[in-house]
Design a protein around this motif. Structure first.
Motif, PDB file in Angstrom:
ATOM      1  N   VAL A 319       0.846  -1.208   0.000  1.00  0.00           N
ATOM      2  CA  VAL A 319       0.000   0.000   0.000  1.00  0.00           C
ATOM      3  C   VAL A 319       0.876   1.252   0.000  1.00  0.00           C
ATOM      4  CG1 VAL A 319      -1.965  -1.145   1.088  1.00  0.00           C
ATOM      5  CG2 VAL A 319      -0.195  -0.130   2.531  1.00  0.00           C
ATOM      6  N   GLY A 320       1.917   1.240  -0.836  1.00  0.00           N
ATOM      7  CA  GLY A 320       2.911   2.305  -0.824  1.00  0.00           C
ATOM      8  C   GLY A 320       2.354   3.693  -1.050  1.00  0.00           C
ATOM      9  N   LEU A 345       9.183   3.451  -3.851  1.00  0.00           N
ATOM     10  CA  LEU A 345       8.684   4.831  -3.897  1.00  0.00           C
ATOM     11  C   LEU A 345       9.737   5.804  -4.414  1.00  0.00           C
ATOM     12  CD1 LEU A 345       6.579   5.245  -0.631  1.00  0.00           C
ATOM     13  CD2 LEU A 345       5.867   4.437  -2.879  1.00  0.00           C
ATOM     14  N   ARG A 346      10.972   5.372  -4.480  1.00  0.00           N
ATOM     15  CA  ARG A 346      12.007   6.242  -5.047  1.00  0.00           C
ATOM     16  C   ARG A 346      11.790   6.480  -6.538  1.00  0.00           C
ATOM     17  NH1 ARG A 346      15.293   3.125  -1.090  1.00  0.00           N
ATOM     18  NH2 ARG A 346      15.910   4.645   0.521  1.00  0.00           N
ATOM     19  N   GLY A 347      10.950   5.675  -7.172  1.00  0.00           N
ATOM     20  CA  GLY A 347      10.670   5.838  -8.591  1.00  0.00           C
ATOM     21  C   GLY A 347       9.269   6.332  -8.886  1.00  0.00           C
ATOM     22  N   HIS A 348       8.600   6.938  -7.914  1.00  0.00           N
ATOM     23  CA  HIS A 348       7.242   7.460  -8.138  1.00  0.00           C
ATOM     24  C   HIS A 348       7.311   8.881  -8.709  1.00  0.00           C
ATOM     25  CE1 HIS A 348       4.259   4.592  -6.049  1.00  0.00           C
ATOM     26  NE2 HIS A 348       5.307   3.917  -6.484  1.00  0.00           N
ATOM     27  N   GLU A 349       6.223   9.664  -8.552  1.00  0.00           N
ATOM     28  CA  GLU A 349       6.181  11.002  -9.144  1.00  0.00           C
ATOM     29  C   GLU A 349       7.445  11.787  -8.825  1.00  0.00           C
ATOM     30  OE1 GLU A 349       1.735  10.068  -8.849  1.00  0.00           O
ATOM     31  OE2 GLU A 349       3.616   9.394  -7.995  1.00  0.00           O
ATOM     32  N   THR A 350       7.937  11.604  -7.621  1.00  0.00           N
ATOM     33  CA  THR A 350       9.262  12.061  -7.232  1.00  0.00           C
ATOM     34  C   THR A 350       9.865  10.944  -6.404  1.00  0.00           C
ATOM     35  OG1 THR A 350      10.476  13.893  -6.204  1.00  0.00           O
ATOM     36  CG2 THR A 350       8.495  13.150  -5.074  1.00  0.00           C
ATOM     37  N   ASP A 351      11.094  11.109  -5.944  1.00  0.00           N
ATOM     38  CA  ASP A 351      11.656  10.167  -4.973  1.00  0.00           C
ATOM     39  C   ASP A 351      10.953  10.468  -3.651  1.00  0.00           C
ATOM     40  OD1 ASP A 351      13.112   8.895  -2.985  1.00  0.00           O
ATOM     41  OD2 ASP A 351      15.055   9.272  -3.918  1.00  0.00           O
ATOM     42  N   LEU A 353      10.681   8.947  -0.811  1.00  0.00           N
ATOM     43  CA  LEU A 353      11.384   8.763   0.457  1.00  0.00           C
ATOM     44  C   LEU A 353      12.299   9.952   0.734  1.00  0.00           C
ATOM     45  CD1 LEU A 353      12.214   4.948   0.442  1.00  0.00           C
ATOM     46  CD2 LEU A 353      10.208   6.146   1.338  1.00  0.00           C
ATOM     47  N   ALA A 354      13.031  10.395  -0.269  1.00  0.00           N
ATOM     48  CA  ALA A 354      13.884  11.570  -0.092  1.00  0.00           C
ATOM     49  C   ALA A 354      13.048  12.810   0.173  1.00  0.00           C
ATOM     50  CB  ALA A 354      14.762  11.774  -1.324  1.00  0.00           C
ATOM     51  N   ALA A 355      11.936  12.944  -0.530  1.00  0.00           N
ATOM     52  CA  ALA A 355      11.068  14.111  -0.341  1.00  0.00           C
ATOM     53  C   ALA A 355      10.500  14.139   1.068  1.00  0.00           C
ATOM     54  CB  ALA A 355       9.951  14.104  -1.376  1.00  0.00           C
ATOM     55  N   LEU A 356      10.062  12.972   1.574  1.00  0.00           N
ATOM     56  CA  LEU A 356       9.506  12.929   2.926  1.00  0.00           C
ATOM     57  C   LEU A 356      10.578  13.215   3.976  1.00  0.00           C
ATOM     58  CD1 LEU A 356       7.140   9.886   2.465  1.00  0.00           C
ATOM     59  CD2 LEU A 356       6.423  12.193   3.109  1.00  0.00           C
ATOM     60  N   GLU A 357      11.770  12.674   3.775  1.00  0.00           N
ATOM     61  CA  GLU A 357      12.864  12.969   4.704  1.00  0.00           C
ATOM     62  C   GLU A 357      13.115  14.472   4.757  1.00  0.00           C
ATOM     63  OE1 GLU A 357      17.319  11.249   5.554  1.00  0.00           O
ATOM     64  OE2 GLU A 357      16.792  11.705   3.474  1.00  0.00           O
ATOM     65  N   THR A 358      13.116  15.114   3.605  1.00  0.00           N
ATOM     66  CA  THR A 358      13.394  16.556   3.549  1.00  0.00           C
ATOM     67  C   THR A 358      12.273  17.372   4.165  1.00  0.00           C
ATOM     68  OG1 THR A 358      14.738  16.289   1.553  1.00  0.00           O
ATOM     69  CG2 THR A 358      13.846  18.485   1.991  1.00  0.00           C
ATOM     70  N   GLN A 369      16.143   7.934   6.301  1.00  0.00           N
ATOM     71  CA  GLN A 369      15.842   6.905   5.311  1.00  0.00           C
ATOM     72  C   GLN A 369      16.562   5.609   5.674  1.00  0.00           C
ATOM     73  OE1 GLN A 369      15.657   7.540   0.985  1.00  0.00           O
ATOM     74  NE2 GLN A 369      16.301   9.658   1.385  1.00  0.00           N
ATOM     75  N   THR A 370      15.906   4.488   5.438  1.00  0.00           N
ATOM     76  CA  THR A 370      16.519   3.170   5.502  1.00  0.00           C
ATOM     77  C   THR A 370      16.600   2.630   4.079  1.00  0.00           C
ATOM     78  OG1 THR A 370      14.420   1.999   5.756  1.00  0.00           O
ATOM     79  CG2 THR A 370      15.477   2.832   7.765  1.00  0.00           C
ATOM     80  N   HIS A 371      17.081   1.406   3.904  1.00  0.00           N
ATOM     81  CA  HIS A 371      17.189   0.860   2.552  1.00  0.00           C
ATOM     82  C   HIS A 371      15.826   0.689   1.909  1.00  0.00           C
ATOM     83  CE1 HIS A 371      16.217  -2.859   4.707  1.00  0.00           C
ATOM     84  NE2 HIS A 371      15.936  -3.409   3.534  1.00  0.00           N
ATOM     85  N   ASP A 372      14.765   0.533   2.727  1.00  0.00           N
ATOM     86  CA  ASP A 372      13.439   0.289   2.141  1.00  0.00           C
ATOM     87  C   ASP A 372      12.341   1.101   2.796  1.00  0.00           C
ATOM     88  OD1 ASP A 372      13.206  -0.981   4.611  1.00  0.00           O
ATOM     89  OD2 ASP A 372      12.105  -2.706   3.794  1.00  0.00           O
TER      90      ASP A 372
END
Length: 432
Positions: A319-320, A345-351, A353-358, A369-372
């Motif tokens: 349910v990503g 999720l790194r390949g969705h509309e944007t990355d 995981l990186a966007a949420l971390e920021t 971030q973790t590996h998954d």
């Protein structure tokens, strides 16, 4: 990571009181676009009641019109689609940033008579399509995609009027849409389709279940012969009449704000049984301490007292799409959270995981971030201007944060129109 957009920032409404209300959400994007694709390859007209009318679905309609499908929109509560006798090529398809358009339509375009060119927004050119292009080539379809090592948009499918079909092996670990794309067109291939996934675990399996359910509705026979192997029998696709369910993932931020503020929100017409990933919000919110009930009025979420929401340790691999809203809710919880299984999720509309971390970090949460996935440790939250990266789910998550952090501004909240036209007005009507 893509550069944040520079659109004007919206002052997100905030409240110190529990949020109460009833919110009707529009139709499911995932279901609407699946039935639109099936309408293009059907033997007769298809009628859709309560379709989602949004950028992504209108992009799909535009793509199908390029192939010769006609649409009677009426008052937009009911769409009637009529396929041509033979799909036509020679057109250009604008995919926007819609993964369903850039992945679902090319296997159908292979059945058209003539070339069909696909392109989209700048961010869409970074999204993976190599596995789909490779699968079509393995099936004998000519695809001109430029960089053959890692093909991306733009590319051209040279439709020949038919596809022989047969067996094809793909690695769909980057997106379950690769599986759905081929399954949706497979019945119209001369020999049908045997599709095998080989690779890491498939993400978002409920979306594959949704595709299989839609295929069964239109009379297509699919056998799951073994794990991650599907055989689509060749044959006609029926034109049908379907009522589209509400988009349960678009309901997620409204339910989440009830949980975070100690309020009570009801979403009418929540289905008792569904393949939508958004239905997982029932379990997730329960685990975080909210009361969740499904009854004749719809789904109702009642939050615990403000500040008592629990953190969450959960695998969101299936349910990503819920991850942005769930991660934002975790930033509002009273204890740390770990979200797993969402490396794709790194390949969705944007990355994402990186966007949420920021962005969660920008507002004061401690996010790693973790590996998954992500580890989210609540912190002292502060007002900030949150970027959304042309991503509707990021914008919804930002609005959720803004409801509890006065002074928060959301850049390009209009990007929510991808799946929920009028979202900002609906949100302000509930929270404000």
């Amino acid at each position: 990571m893509t550069s944040p957009q520079s659109a004007a920032a919206w002052a997100a409404p905030a409240t110190r009181d529990p949020v109460h209300g009833t919110v009707r959400v529009p139709g499911s994007k995932s279901l609407t676009n699946r039935y639109l694709v099936l309408a293009a390859v059907a033997a007769g007209p298809t009628t859709l009641h309560r379709p989602l009318v949004s950028r992504d679905t209108l992009l799909m309609v535009g793509a199908l019109r390029q192939l010769g499908v006609t649409l009677d929109r009426g008052d937009d509560s009911t769409w009637v689609l009529t396929p041509p006798a033979r799909l036509r090529g020679g057109g250009d398809v604008d995919c926007g940033l819609a993964g369903t358009v850039m992945r679902f339509v090319p296997p159908v375009a292979a059945l058209a008579e003539g070339p069909v060119r696909f392109d989209g927004d700048a961010a869409a050119r970074t999204r993976p399509v190599a596995q789909l292009v490779g699968a079509l080539r393995d099936l004998g379809v000519v695809v001109d995609a430029g960089g053959d090592d890692d093909p991306r948009l733009p590319f051209t499918v040279a439709g020949s009027g038919s596809v022989t079909g047969g067996r094809v092996v793909i690695d769909a670990s980057a997106s379950s849409q690769f599986v759905s794309a081929l399954l949706l067109a497979g019945a119209r291939y001369d020999r049908g389709l045997t599709l095998v996934h080989r690779g890491e675990a498939l993400p978002s399996r409920p979306h594959i279940d949704m595709t299989l359910q839609a295929l069964a509705t239109v009379g297509v026979v699919v056998h799951e012969d073994a794990q991650d192997t599907w055989h689509v029998e060749p044959g006609p696709v029926q034109g049908v009449e379907v009522t589209i369910e509400p988009d349960l993932s678009s309901a997620a931020p409204f339910l989440a704000v009830a949980a975070a503020t100690g309020g009570r929100v009801t979403v009418p017409d929540w289905p008792a049984s569904t393949t939508q990933a958004g239905d997982a919000m029932r379990e997730l919110l329960s685990r975080m301490g909210a009361a969740v009930t499904l009854g004749p009025a719809g789904l109702t979420v009642t939050g615990p007292p403000r500040g008592e929401l629990r953190g969450l340790d959960h695998d969101l691999g299936d349910v990503g799409e819920l991850t942005p809203v769930v991660a934002a809710l975790c930033a509002l919880a009273s204890s740390p959270s770990r979200l797993r299984g969402v490396a794709h999720l790194r390949g969705h509309e944007t990355d994402r995981l990186a966007a949420l971390e920021t962005e969660l970090g920008r507002i004061g949460a401690d996010v790693t971030q973790t590996h998954d996935g992500l580890v989210v440790r609540p912190g002292r939250l502060r007002a900030a201007t949150l970027q959304t990266y042309h991503d509707h789910r990021m914008a919804m998550a930002a609005c959720l944060l803004g409801a509890l952090v006065p002074g928060t501004r959301v850049v390009d909240v209009a990007t929510t129109g991808k799946t929920f036209p009028g979202f900002a007005e609906t949100w302000a009507g509930l929270v404000g």
